[in-house]
Design a protein around this motif. Structure first.
Motif, short mmCIF file in Angstrom:
data_model
loop_
_atom_site.label_atom_id
_atom_site.label_comp_id
_atom_site.label_asym_id
_atom_site.label_seq_id
_atom_site.Cartn_x
_atom_site.Cartn_y
_atom_site.Cartn_z
N SER A 116 0.82 -1.22 0.00
CA SER A 116 0.00 0.00 0.00
C SER A 116 0.85 1.27 0.00
CB SER A 116 -0.95 0.01 1.21
OG SER A 116 -1.82 -1.10 1.18
N GLY A 130 -3.59 4.02 -0.96
CA GLY A 130 -4.65 3.08 -0.63
C GLY A 130 -4.23 1.63 -0.78
N VAL A 131 -5.19 0.75 -0.61
CA VAL A 131 -4.93 -0.69 -0.64
C VAL A 131 -4.84 -1.18 -2.09
CG1 VAL A 131 -5.78 -2.96 0.08
CG2 VAL A 131 -6.15 -0.95 1.55
N SER A 174 -5.60 2.98 -6.45
CA SER A 174 -5.61 1.85 -5.52
C SER A 174 -6.84 1.00 -5.81
CB SER A 174 -5.60 2.33 -4.08
OG SER A 174 -6.65 3.24 -3.83
N THR A 204 -8.37 -1.54 -4.30
CA THR A 204 -9.36 -1.88 -3.27
C THR A 204 -9.97 -0.64 -2.63
OG1 THR A 204 -8.21 -3.96 -2.80
CG2 THR A 204 -9.70 -3.14 -1.10
N THR A 205 -9.20 0.43 -2.51
CA THR A 205 -9.72 1.67 -1.94
C THR A 205 -10.56 2.44 -2.96
OG1 THR A 205 -7.69 1.77 -0.62
CG2 THR A 205 -9.05 3.73 -0.62
N HIS A 236 -5.09 8.72 -6.17
CA HIS A 236 -4.35 9.52 -5.19
C HIS A 236 -3.43 10.50 -5.92
CE1 HIS A 236 -5.73 6.53 -2.28
NE2 HIS A 236 -5.24 5.60 -3.09
N ASN A 272 -7.43 12.92 -2.80
CA ASN A 272 -7.90 11.59 -3.15
C ASN A 272 -9.25 11.73 -3.85
OD1 ASN A 272 -5.85 9.92 -1.55
ND2 ASN A 272 -6.74 11.21 0.06
#
Length: 330
Positions: free
Chosen positions: A124, A143-144, A162, A164-165, A169, A181
């Protein structure tokens, strides 16, 4: 003091000899490099012949791939080896390996050629790497499952997506701080700036959309959707995105839909769907933007698209599960 005069016949002969020498001099050939994720290799394609001329072994699970500024070095994310392999493009040999952080997925270089910005999916974070010193300059938490990496033309803004998020970014490349974000649709995989730096296009694989973001306001101004007769919505999974320099067209790889969408970059209307190989991942233009190459993962080939004609002209077999693609500069 007498002067030697060159007669017309002699001048013509000299010009002919010079022309012959220039014709015999080797031209700078454009080369396409394809990372084969399961083949642990890079396929080398000559643009003139549209044939594979070499296959180079690299580290495990190669994905992200880019060519150095002068074309002499090739950088490959060896994701399962937690490193970046650097290859000499004349010999195909690995000349060094760079620190990358864990599981490097995609990366992008500063317009100057250094540093390199690397997405570390398992950690991450984004790693900023000085490639000359092989030194980590900064580690930026994001993020993930970070993957997509976009950089503004002036190199001032880095964007990481990211998966998963579900965010893009925005990172200041001077301070290495996240400055904003932006929420997009599910599983964003790729980020591409327009040539003027005003717009950012972000693909969402599971969401099935491409978000167009105003870079100044950092607001989503348009979400582009795709409908293909005979193809389910679940199969339409946008991944790679490329924009023409003149800002008129965007090309979007649609994953298991086995199509590349052609989008009017002004009106955001889909103009055409181009059938390519199976499970299309990434895209890359030649420097003159006359050709576009797509990597087709499960059919193990690369499709060649004539950009002006908007037509697929050839399929080139490569290695096992082609994923990333990069083209040498001229």
């Amino acid at each position: 003091m007498s002067r030697h005069r060159i007669r017309p016949a002699q001048a013509a002969q000299t010009a002919a000899i010079l022309a012959a020498l220039l014709a015999a001099a080797p031209a700078h050939a454009t080369t396409v490099y394809v990372s084969n994720e399961k083949g642990n290799s890079v396929s080398v394609i000559d643009v003139e012949t549209l044939k594979v001329t070499a296959t180079w072994p690299v580290g495990r699970r190669p994905r992200g791939i880019t060519v150095g500024k002068d074309g002499s070095l090739l950088y490959v994310c060896a994701s399962d080896d937690d490193r970046i392999d650097v290859l000499d493009t004349k010999t195909g040999k690995i000349v060094r390996s760079l620190r990358s952080g864990p599981d490097p997925e995609q990366f992008i270089a500063h317009p100057s050629g250094n540093p390199l910005y690397v997405a570390n999916e398992d950690d991450s974070q984004v790693t900023v790497l000085d490639i000359e010193k092989n030194k980590v300059v900064a580690e930026v938490p994001v993020g993930v499952e970070p993957e997509g990496m976009g950089l503004s033309p002036d190199g001032s803004i880095l964007v990481n997506t990211s998966e998963t998020t579900n965010m893009a970014h925005f990172i200041d490349t001077k301070t290495f701080q996240v400055i904003d974000n932006v929420l997009v649709d599910a599983r964003p995989r790729f980020a591409e700036f327009s040539q003027d730096g005003r717009w950012l296009w972000v693909s969402a694989e599971v969401g099935g959309t491409v978000s167009v973001i105003d870079v100044e306001t950092r607001k989503v101004v348009k979400k582009i959707t795709f409908k293909i007769p005979g193809v389910t919505d679940e199969q339409i999974q946008p991944v790679g995105v490329r924009l023409t320099r003149d800002g008129t067209k965007a090309f979007v790889a649609l994953g298991p839909a086995n199509r590349v969408a052609v989008v009017d970059a002004k009106t955001y209307e889909v103009q055409k769907y181009l059938p390519v190989g199976q499970r299309v991942w990434q895209l890359a233009f030649t420097p003159d933007q006359k050709l576009l190459f797509s990597t087709n993962g499960t059919s193990n080939d690369v499709s060649v698209i004539d950009v002006e004609a908007l037509k697929v002209t050839k399929s080139i077999p490569v290695g096992l599960l082609p994923w990333g693609v990069a083209v040498s500069p001229q």
